[in-house]
Design an enzyme around this catalytic site. Sequence first.
Site, PDB file in Angstrom:
ATOM      1  N   GLY A  74       4.261  -3.895  -7.677  1.00  0.00           N
ATOM      2  CA  GLY A  74       2.887  -4.304  -7.407  1.00  0.00           C
ATOM      3  C   GLY A  74       1.880  -3.621  -8.325  1.00  0.00           C
ATOM      4  O   GLY A  74       0.930  -4.248  -8.801  1.00  0.00           O
ATOM      5  N   THR A  75       2.089  -2.337  -8.575  1.00  0.00           N
ATOM      6  CA  THR A  75       1.160  -1.583  -9.427  1.00  0.00           C
ATOM      7  C   THR A  75       1.080  -2.215 -10.806  1.00  0.00           C
ATOM      8  O   THR A  75      -0.014  -2.424 -11.352  1.00  0.00           O
ATOM      9  CB  THR A  75       1.626  -0.111  -9.541  1.00  0.00           C
ATOM     10  OG1 THR A  75       1.659   0.447  -8.225  1.00  0.00           O
ATOM     11  CG2 THR A  75       0.687   0.695 -10.424  1.00  0.00           C
ATOM     12  N   CYS A 328       0.391   6.502  -0.845  1.00  0.00           N
ATOM     13  CA  CYS A 328       0.085   6.907  -2.215  1.00  0.00           C
ATOM     14  C   CYS A 328      -0.826   8.113  -2.250  1.00  0.00           C
ATOM     15  O   CYS A 328      -0.803   8.879  -3.187  1.00  0.00           O
ATOM     16  CB  CYS A 328      -0.559   5.758  -2.977  1.00  0.00           C
ATOM     17  SG  CYS A 328       0.313   4.225  -2.765  1.00  0.00           S
TER      18      CYS A 328
HETATM   19  C1  LIG Z   1       2.497  -1.072  -2.178  1.00  0.00           C
HETATM   20  C2  LIG Z   1       1.270  -1.723  -2.699  1.00  0.00           C
HETATM   21  C3  LIG Z   1       1.015  -1.808  -4.077  1.00  0.00           C
HETATM   22  C4  LIG Z   1       1.926  -1.173  -5.098  1.00  0.00           C
HETATM   23  O1  LIG Z   1       3.144  -1.822  -5.220  1.00  0.00           O
HETATM   24  P1  LIG Z   1       4.367  -1.020  -5.907  1.00  0.00           P
HETATM   25  O2  LIG Z   1       5.446  -2.043  -5.984  1.00  0.00           O
HETATM   26  O3  LIG Z   1       4.672   0.122  -4.993  1.00  0.00           O
HETATM   27  O4  LIG Z   1       3.901  -0.570  -7.245  1.00  0.00           O
HETATM   28  C5  LIG Z   1      -0.114  -2.457  -4.502  1.00  0.00           C
HETATM   29  N1  LIG Z   1      -0.978  -2.990  -3.629  1.00  0.00           N
HETATM   30  C6  LIG Z   1      -0.784  -2.934  -2.297  1.00  0.00           C
HETATM   31  C7  LIG Z   1      -1.776  -3.569  -1.388  1.00  0.00           C
HETATM   32  C8  LIG Z   1       0.332  -2.296  -1.785  1.00  0.00           C
HETATM   33  O5  LIG Z   1       0.511  -2.212  -0.467  1.00  0.00           O
END
Ligand SMILES: *Cc1c(COP(=O)(O)O)cnc(C)c1O
Length: 390
Positions: A74-75, A328
């Site tokens: 997600g990041t 985080c």
């Molecule tokens: C967990 C999360 C991310 C980050 O995703 P990763 O795969 O851990 O990098 C980004 N945005 C939201 C809303 C999340 O809950």
Amino acid sequence: MQKSKRIYLDYAATTPVLPDIADFAKKVMLEEFGNPSSLHEEGRKAKACKEKAREIIAKAIGAEKDEIFFTSGGTEADHLALLGIARALKSKGNHIITSAIEHSAVLGACEILKEEGFRTTYLQPTKEGLIEPEALEKAIQKETILISMMMANNEIGTIQPIQELAQIAKSKGIFFHTDAVQAFPHIKLDVNALSVDALSISAHKIYAPKGAGALYLRKGTPFLPPIRGGEQERKMRPGTENIPGIAAFGKAVEILEKERKSDSAKSLMLRNSLEDGLFKALDDLILNGHKEKRIPNNLNITFRHADGESLLMYLDLNGIACSMGSACSAGAVEPSHVLLAIGRTPFEAKSSIRFTFGKFSEKSDVEQVLNLLPPFVKQLRSASATGRFA
Ligand SMILES: *Cc1c(COP(=O)(O)O)cnc(C)c1O
């Protein structure tokens, strides 16, 4: 003494990997070891694996196959969206709008863009954590090129009116990204109904391993690839692909589309029973987030006059895993930026606990929290009654 079973109530931080998904990832890791860019059979088979996952994911969110780009999570998807779109539009304008309650991934990308001369407006939410369409409308400037608003908040679960917000952007010719990482497990996504140009999702929030994610990017959206190198992902995201992770991600989406409704219904039932139970047992609690417009597995409560870290540690020692604000920012003792933005004081923010439910949550988990937590909160409060810290 027999070690009793741990109770995991931190599904927003990450989900356990489903055994079927782990088995599939292992099979792919061992059998499809080829480099998907190679022309030989090993390479072609690995590539087919990746394309199968792309097809599943595209179909699940109403996208075309070639609008899906795999990332490390997600990041990275958030970074690609913000950096890639903003940089491509720099000659058109330098203003970005986001919210004060975004995930640190979006806030971090905005910091990078700030160093490059972009300006960002951070919309403040209502006290229930909602971003109002009128506030967005007011913030739009001549130079606004990109808007990024998360669909569901990872700390308080509030669901934003993304369709309405994206329509405003569309009517002004401004590109719109949404971080749907936390929404995807609970809300059926359709990129066309939402009319978003870009959307981020992540595998480890839907029972697949960590290290895979995807960016949906609508065809024709201006994009300057932040990472350059090979030709992978049609040059939009170079780097040899995490084939087992991507394949597992596809499998997880397949399962999610079948089980989302029943999983969410179960989470809602458990969440509501914990919420009701805690509010019955204790005074001086604040529910963080919107009572209704909230993903069904999220419960974030401020236990006024009780230190959140003590609560978290006590629960952990008693076999229960939950979270203060977001995972985080755990470790750092900073109060959550989300809780501050919805009006909690720093003390209140540090007295807040997030419980998030999922596939393996049970009624007995709720009962265990209700047995343990209220007496401990009362104990903490009376111990500090003379010198209350908040
Ligand atoms: C967990 C999360 C991310 C980050 O995703 P990763 O795969 O851990 O990098 C980004 N945005 C939201 C809303 C999340 O809950």
